[in-house]
Design a protein around this motif. Structure first.
Motif, mmCIF file in Angstrom:
data_model
loop_
_atom_site.group_PDB
_atom_site.id
_atom_site.type_symbol
_atom_site.label_atom_id
_atom_site.label_comp_id
_atom_site.label_asym_id
_atom_site.label_seq_id
_atom_site.Cartn_x
_atom_site.Cartn_y
_atom_site.Cartn_z
ATOM 1 N N MET A 57 -10.397 2.795 -1.404
ATOM 2 C CA MET A 57 -9.612 1.773 -0.700
ATOM 3 C C MET A 57 -10.089 1.591 0.731
ATOM 4 S SD MET A 57 -7.307 0.011 -2.183
ATOM 5 C CE MET A 57 -5.989 -0.010 -3.354
ATOM 6 N N GLU A 58 -10.473 2.672 1.374
ATOM 7 C CA GLU A 58 -10.918 2.589 2.766
ATOM 8 C C GLU A 58 -12.076 1.602 2.905
ATOM 9 O OE1 GLU A 58 -12.463 5.435 6.423
ATOM 10 O OE2 GLU A 58 -12.287 6.276 4.414
ATOM 11 N N TRP A 95 -3.433 -3.225 9.725
ATOM 12 C CA TRP A 95 -2.390 -2.847 8.779
ATOM 13 C C TRP A 95 -1.023 -3.233 9.324
ATOM 14 C CZ3 TRP A 95 -2.997 0.813 4.527
ATOM 15 C CH2 TRP A 95 -4.338 1.048 4.221
ATOM 16 N N PRO A 136 -2.601 -5.451 4.391
ATOM 17 C CA PRO A 136 -2.044 -4.240 3.788
ATOM 18 C C PRO A 136 -0.664 -3.954 4.402
ATOM 19 C CG PRO A 136 -4.215 -3.831 4.791
ATOM 20 C CD PRO A 136 -3.709 -5.154 5.286
ATOM 21 N N PHE A 157 0.829 -1.210 0.000
ATOM 22 C CA PHE A 157 0.000 0.000 0.000
ATOM 23 C C PHE A 157 0.861 1.256 0.000
ATOM 24 C CE2 PHE A 157 -2.577 3.372 1.783
ATOM 25 C CZ PHE A 157 -3.656 3.301 0.922
ATOM 26 N N ASP A 215 -2.883 3.174 -3.978
ATOM 27 C CA ASP A 215 -4.146 3.756 -3.529
ATOM 28 C C ASP A 215 -4.924 4.378 -4.689
ATOM 29 O OD1 ASP A 215 -5.930 4.589 -1.306
ATOM 30 O OD2 ASP A 215 -5.357 6.604 -1.964
ATOM 31 N N ARG A 265 1.874 -1.215 4.455
ATOM 32 C CA ARG A 265 1.922 0.215 4.133
ATOM 33 C C ARG A 265 3.370 0.682 4.049
ATOM 34 N NH1 ARG A 265 -0.976 4.938 7.585
ATOM 35 N NH2 ARG A 265 0.264 3.967 9.209
ATOM 36 N N PRO A 316 -5.824 5.741 3.370
ATOM 37 C CA PRO A 316 -6.398 5.279 2.102
ATOM 38 C C PRO A 316 -7.476 6.230 1.587
ATOM 39 C CG PRO A 316 -7.254 3.982 3.921
ATOM 40 C CD PRO A 316 -6.208 4.888 4.494
ATOM 41 N N SER A 317 -7.622 6.248 0.268
ATOM 42 C CA SER A 317 -8.721 6.980 -0.352
ATOM 43 C C SER A 317 -10.032 6.308 0.057
ATOM 44 C CB SER A 317 -8.564 6.938 -1.867
ATOM 45 O OG SER A 317 -8.665 5.592 -2.317
ATOM 46 N N SER A 329 0.796 5.576 -1.996
ATOM 47 C CA SER A 329 -0.033 6.554 -2.702
ATOM 48 C C SER A 329 -0.290 6.081 -4.134
ATOM 49 C CB SER A 329 0.639 7.927 -2.698
ATOM 50 O OG SER A 329 1.924 7.856 -3.289
#
Length: 149
Positions: free
Chosen positions: A100-101, A109, A88, A62, A67, A90, A96-97, A64
């Motif tokens: 994705m959220e 995470w 995930p 994960f 995402d 990260r 997350p957007s 940007s």
């Protein structure tokens, strides 16, 4: 063919995805990662759907980039619809957007955004092994973490 882990990532994060893949495979896990595991002449989407269906854990690198990737969002949706455990990982400290959220708000995470990524690989392997539910595999993960860390 059954796989332990499907690895989803943005092509921008290819190096991180390959590092995670290598660590998982050193621990004896069977992974699936594009484009390596898409046979020549096969349709990309068909191969991905098939691989997600044959995997026991879905791991997303994960960032940007992932995402905002429509392809990665579709892969996460397919994994969620199949009720696969989603891990995930990260590699950037971002939220997350909304797209994705919706899929990633439930699983815990794994934060690996403090460099170097290599220092987190053993723990990623250990977490995947726990999701697979194999106590012997979890012990192997602890051994691989000692090698990777």
């Amino acid at each position: 063919m059954s796989r332990d882990v499907f690895i989803s990532y943005s092509s921008v994060d290819k190096n991180a995805a390959l590092a995670v893949c290598e660590a998982l495979e050193r621990a004896g896990l069977k992974t699936w990662i594009a484009p390596r595991d898409i046979a020549a002449g096969r349709l990309w989407g068909e191969s991905i759907i098939e691989a997600i269906g044959e995997s026991r854990v879905f791991l997303i690198i994960f960032s940007s980039h992932s995402d905002q990737s429509h392809q990665v969002i579709r892969e996460v949706e397919r994994a969620a619809s199949r009720r696969l455990p989603i891990l995930p990982v990260r590699i950037e400290e971002i939220a997350p957007s909304k797209a994705m959220e919706y899929y990633l708000s439930v699983p815990q995470w794994f934060d690996a955004f403090v460099p170097p990524l290599e220092s987190h690989l053993g723990k990623v392997v250990e977490n995947v092994l726990k999701l697979l539910g194999d106590p012997a595999a979890a012990d192997a993960g602890r051994r691989s973490r000692a090698v990777v860390s």
